[in-house]
Design an enzyme around this catalytic site. Structure first.
Site, PDB file in Angstrom:
ATOM      1  N   SER A 250       0.809  -1.214   0.000  1.00 22.87           N
ATOM      2  CA  SER A 250       0.000   0.000   0.000  1.00 22.87           C
ATOM      3  C   SER A 250       0.846   1.269   0.000  1.00 22.87           C
ATOM      4  O   SER A 250       1.802   1.405   0.770  1.00 22.87           O
ATOM      5  CB  SER A 250      -0.923   0.011   1.222  1.00 22.87           C
ATOM      6  OG  SER A 250      -1.642   1.231   1.279  1.00 22.87           O
TER       7      SER A 250
ATOM      8  N   SER B 164      -0.696   4.132   0.615  1.00 26.06           N
ATOM      9  CA  SER B 164      -1.464   5.087   1.425  1.00 26.06           C
ATOM     10  C   SER B 164      -0.631   5.775   2.504  1.00 26.06           C
ATOM     11  O   SER B 164      -0.785   6.989   2.714  1.00 26.06           O
ATOM     12  CB  SER B 164      -2.671   4.388   2.048  1.00 26.06           C
ATOM     13  OG  SER B 164      -3.610   4.048   1.059  1.00 26.06           O
TER      14      SER B 164
ATOM     15  N   THR C  68      -8.933  -1.282   2.447  1.00 23.95           N
ATOM     16  CA  THR C  68      -8.820  -1.859   1.121  1.00 23.95           C
ATOM     17  C   THR C  68      -9.377  -3.274   1.180  1.00 23.95           C
ATOM     18  O   THR C  68      -9.961  -3.689   2.193  1.00 23.95           O
ATOM     19  CB  THR C  68      -7.354  -1.802   0.626  1.00 23.95           C
ATOM     20  OG1 THR C  68      -7.295  -2.252  -0.723  1.00 23.95           O
ATOM     21  CG2 THR C  68      -6.434  -2.632   1.492  1.00 23.95           C
TER      22      THR C  68
ATOM     23  N   LYS D  48     -13.907  -3.769   2.477  1.00 19.43           N
ATOM     24  CA  LYS D  48     -14.805  -2.666   2.135  1.00 19.43           C
ATOM     25  C   LYS D  48     -16.281  -2.988   2.377  1.00 19.43           C
ATOM     26  O   LYS D  48     -17.088  -2.077   2.575  1.00 19.43           O
ATOM     27  CB  LYS D  48     -14.597  -2.237   0.682  1.00 19.43           C
ATOM     28  CG  LYS D  48     -13.228  -1.620   0.425  1.00 19.43           C
ATOM     29  CD  LYS D  48     -13.089  -1.174  -1.014  1.00 19.43           C
ATOM     30  CE  LYS D  48     -11.718  -0.568  -1.278  1.00 19.43           C
ATOM     31  NZ  LYS D  48     -11.586  -0.061  -2.666  1.00 19.43           N
TER      32      LYS D  48
ATOM     33  N   ASP E  55     -13.878   6.212  -3.131  1.00 18.12           N
ATOM     34  CA  ASP E  55     -13.419   5.631  -4.394  1.00 18.12           C
ATOM     35  C   ASP E  55     -14.138   6.259  -5.588  1.00 18.12           C
ATOM     36  O   ASP E  55     -13.529   6.534  -6.625  1.00 18.12           O
ATOM     37  CB  ASP E  55     -13.633   4.124  -4.413  1.00 18.12           C
ATOM     38  CG  ASP E  55     -12.594   3.361  -3.598  1.00 18.12           C
ATOM     39  OD1 ASP E  55     -11.495   3.912  -3.373  1.00 18.12           O
ATOM     40  OD2 ASP E  55     -12.877   2.226  -3.180  1.00 18.12           O
TER      41      ASP E  55
ATOM     42  N   GLY F  47     -16.433  -6.839  -8.755  1.00 19.50           N
ATOM     43  CA  GLY F  47     -16.402  -6.718  -7.299  1.00 19.50           C
ATOM     44  C   GLY F  47     -16.763  -5.336  -6.782  1.00 19.50           C
ATOM     45  O   GLY F  47     -17.431  -4.541  -7.442  1.00 19.50           O
TER      46      GLY F  47
ATOM     47  N   TYR G 255      -1.938  -1.054  -9.354  1.00 18.16           N
ATOM     48  CA  TYR G 255      -0.718  -0.245  -9.469  1.00 18.16           C
ATOM     49  C   TYR G 255       0.532  -0.988  -8.999  1.00 18.16           C
ATOM     50  O   TYR G 255       1.638  -0.468  -9.092  1.00 18.16           O
ATOM     51  CB  TYR G 255      -0.856   1.082  -8.727  1.00 18.16           C
ATOM     52  CG  TYR G 255      -1.027   0.975  -7.218  1.00 18.16           C
ATOM     53  CD1 TYR G 255       0.077   0.867  -6.373  1.00 18.16           C
ATOM     54  CD2 TYR G 255      -2.286   1.036  -6.645  1.00 18.16           C
ATOM     55  CE1 TYR G 255      -0.064   0.790  -4.996  1.00 18.16           C
ATOM     56  CE2 TYR G 255      -2.449   0.959  -5.269  1.00 18.16           C
ATOM     57  CZ  TYR G 255      -1.338   0.835  -4.454  1.00 18.16           C
ATOM     58  OH  TYR G 255      -1.496   0.757  -3.094  1.00 18.16           O
TER      59      TYR G 255
ATOM     60  N   GLY H 138      -3.826   2.716 -11.061  1.00 17.98           N
ATOM     61  CA  GLY H 138      -4.612   2.925  -9.853  1.00 17.98           C
ATOM     62  C   GLY H 138      -4.020   3.951  -8.912  1.00 17.98           C
ATOM     63  O   GLY H 138      -4.711   4.432  -8.004  1.00 17.98           O
TER      64      GLY H 138
END
Length: 292
Positions: free
Chosen positions: A19, A21, A65, A69, A109, A134, A222, A243
């Site tokens: 990640s 993030s 993630t 979700k 998102d 999904g 990504y 992404g």
């Protein structure tokens, strides 16, 4: 809003080591002058409830993630409109009142997709083709609606498993067609392809070079990058976003939520915050890799 220096946040998921993030949020809080701690924790569905319920008042929120979700929803006190529409929540805000906490869920998102595409010059779409069925595909459907789409084609391995997307599309005014990967139906009306397939998975569908040169691609993967699909688009000279572009723009909205409690409240000096976040993952303002 200013909170104590030890304010804590985290991104949860499994796997989570890849990640970006933490990089994005650290860049944002540095510009904002907030000494907040943002970490990553590998958590699956079986561990989620205990993790969420054990947070104390130092915690401001969570990014989520896959595969969390949808699993997070029973543990929330309220969910925003987009989260309810899509059935997917990727952001949790802890609102503390003494020792009592109210947990609010958001889906950033959808606006993250819209903002990333807008930065790349994609502002209107008539028909979109989405790969995968999904939670992220659900967000892509709602994003397509916000871009003005009239219809979407969703390609999946087993259309019956994506049947839940049909009422979602209808609820946002879209005609939807579910197809298998070996049943391509693209035509001149297609203005966008969104791949929601996991990173490292080769897309089981091909597009001819003229189509790839004409139609923009957002590939939400990504890591690793480029994907086979992303490379094919690049080879054809087409517009392709990884992404990371979506990740940056949805993370900016998460920062708004964590700082002000509102995804619609712009941050102080937001342009500088966004530039720092893009720079942290090597992207230019349009979402493409710097120097490309």
């Amino acid at each position: 809003m200013t909170r104590a220096p030890d304010t804590r946040l985290a991104v949860l998921g499994k796997p989570i080591a890849h990640s970006k993030s933490p990089l994005l949020h650290a860049a944002a809080y540095d510009v904002l002058g907030l000494q907040w701690i943002y970490e990553r924790d590998e958590i699956d569905e079986s561990q989620l409830a205990a993790f969420v319920k054990s947070r104390d008042s130092a915690w401001r929120g969570l990014s989520l993630t896959m595969p969390l979700k949808q699993a997070i929803q029973p543990h929330l006190d309220r969910i925003d409109r987009i989260g309810e529409l899509t059935g997917a929540v990727n952001t949790v805000l802890f609102e503390w009142g003494g020792d009592t906490v109210h947990r609010a869920g958001f889906n950033t998102d959808v606006p993250g997709i819209v903002r990333a595409l807008g930065a790349a010059g994609v502002e209107r779409v008539r028909h979109a083709h989405i790969l995968g069925g999904g939670a992220t595909a659900a967000s892509a459907i709602v994003a397509a609606s916000e871009l003005g789409a009239e219809s979407v084609l969703v390609s999946v391995r087993a259309p019956e498993r994506a049947a839940g997307l049909v009422p979602l599309a209808a609820s946002v005014g879209l005609t939807i067609d579910l197809a298998t990967f070996d049943d391509p139906r693209d035509d001149d009306a297609t203005g966008l392809v969104v791949s929601t397939l996991p990173g490292g998975v080769d897309a089981p569908v091909t597009f001819d070079a003229d189509f790839r040169a004409r139609v923009p691609l957002l590939d939400v993967a990504y890591e690793p990058w480029p994907t086979t699909l992303g490379q094919a688009w690049t080879d054809a000279g087409g517009v392709v976003l990884s992404g990371l572009a979506m990740l940056v723009h949805q993370a900016l909205l998460q920062v708004r939520i964590f700082v002000a409690g509102d995804p619609f409240a712009p941050l102080p000096d937001e342009d500088a915050v966004l530039a720092a976040m893009l720079g942290a993952v090597g992207l230019a303002a349009d979402g493409t890799p710097r120097g490309q």
